[in-house]
Structure formats: C-alpha cells, structure tokens
Design a protein around this motif. Structure first.
Motif, PDB file in Angstrom:
ATOM      1  N   ARG A  77       0.731   4.386  -7.013  1.00 60.46           N
ATOM      2  CA  ARG A  77       1.177   3.103  -5.971  1.00 60.46           C
ATOM      3  C   ARG A  77       0.438   3.364  -4.306  1.00 60.46           C
ATOM      4  O   ARG A  77       0.299   4.175  -4.429  1.00 60.46           O
ATOM      5  N   GLU A 102      -1.689   1.155   1.262  1.00 62.18           N
ATOM      6  CA  GLU A 102      -2.072  -0.124   1.885  1.00 62.18           C
ATOM      7  C   GLU A 102      -1.544  -0.913   1.356  1.00 62.18           C
ATOM      8  O   GLU A 102      -1.676  -1.049   0.693  1.00 62.18           O
ATOM      9  N   GLU A 103      -1.130  -2.219   1.989  1.00 64.59           N
ATOM     10  CA  GLU A 103      -0.816  -3.647   1.762  1.00 64.59           C
ATOM     11  C   GLU A 103      -2.119  -4.132   0.685  1.00 64.59           C
ATOM     12  O   GLU A 103      -3.248  -4.010   1.447  1.00 64.59           O
ATOM     13  N   GLN A 104      -1.958  -4.628  -0.062  1.00 63.99           N
ATOM     14  CA  GLN A 104      -3.245  -5.008  -1.172  1.00 63.99           C
ATOM     15  C   GLN A 104      -2.371  -6.207  -1.897  1.00 63.99           C
ATOM     16  O   GLN A 104      -1.596  -6.534  -2.060  1.00 63.99           O
ATOM     17  N   PRO A 164      -2.195  -9.258  -5.210  1.00 68.69           N
ATOM     18  CA  PRO A 164      -0.991  -8.900  -6.386  1.00 68.69           C
ATOM     19  C   PRO A 164      -2.379  -8.830  -7.164  1.00 68.69           C
ATOM     20  O   PRO A 164      -1.343  -8.242  -8.248  1.00 68.69           O
TER      21      PRO A 164
END
Length: 150
Positions: A29, A32-34, A36
């Motif tokens: 997982r 940080e935000e990645q 899609p």
C-alpha cells in the motif's frame, strides 16, 4: 539468476528440470497519495527496473509504461539500556506506471475493520461538534475568561 543447485544431468530417464529465479515482488500500500495508474511493489534487492518490467509483462501480461526504483533505508534504533544500534534491512521499492486507461485500486481486505473505523471517526466528529456547540453556548457566561469587558 538463481543460486539453487540442481542435480547434474544424467543420461537415461529424462529428468524434469525447472529453473526458478530468486526474485520476488510484494504489492504494498503506498504511503502517499498516487495516481490511479501507479502501483507500488517491494522487490528483491537484486532486481533491476528491466527485471521488474519483464516480470510483469511476461508472467502477468500487464502493459507497463514505466518503472522507477528506489532503495528505502531501514530504520535505525538505539537500545536504551545497552546503547547499541540496530538497523532494519533496506527495502527496494518499484513504482510501476500502467497506461492511462488502466487503473489500480488497492483491495480492501478487511471491510468490517474499515466500517468500524468509519463509525469511530463519525462518533469522534459528532463529539467535536457537540463540544464546539457547548463552547459557543457558554461563551458569554459569567465566570468564564473573556466574559468581562473593560
């Protein structure tokens, strides 16, 4: 690249010989935000970005646009009583970019746990709102700081 030893071939009865690499990949997982279409893997330290690309394209038949790798240093920790330093192993991370049409969503393994956490967050938000209403209601009450005027 394999470090396994196989028996020497002997004439006669044909032997089944399978050569397996010592490579491994683990889906993790992202911290940080990645986007899609980016997937994060923890891979063997010996793997190169070309190995990662071939592994995914040949075995899983995934279209890979780009692969970037980095080595994340392991955490160091000093023992409080004896003072010696311990260090966890370093980890190689591979960020695989898929085509724009593809998207990957990390699967939610424990739906009950997520629902329970959502309920706890909701109750926490409700209690915060109640406390704000309490402060607003008692803002002008005598005996509290800020009530008197000069």
């Amino acid at each position: 690249m394999s470090s396994r030893w196989y028996p020497i071939y002997q004439r006669g009865n044909p032997q089944l010989r399978v050569f397996l690499p010592n490579f491994w990949m683990k889906l993790i997982r992202p911290a940080e935000e990645q986007p899609p279409n980016v997937v994060t893997f923890s891979v063997s330290m010996e793997m190169t970005k070309y190995d990662v690309r071939n592994y995914l394209e040949k075995i899983y038949k995934l279209p890979v646009v780009d692969v970037r790798t980095r080595i994340a240093l392991g955490d160091t920790k000093r023992d409080q009583t004896y003072g010696y330093v311990t260090k966890k192993d370093d980890v190689k991370l591979a960020y695989v970019t898929l085509p724009k049409e593809e998207s990957f969503v990390f699967p939610e393994m424990f739906a009950e746990k997520a629902e329970k956490q959502a309920k706890e967050e909701k109750s926490l938000d409700e209690s915060k709102e109640g406390f704000k209403r309490f402060l607003d209601r008692n803002k002008k009450r005598p005996g509290t700081p800020g009530w008197f005027s000069i």
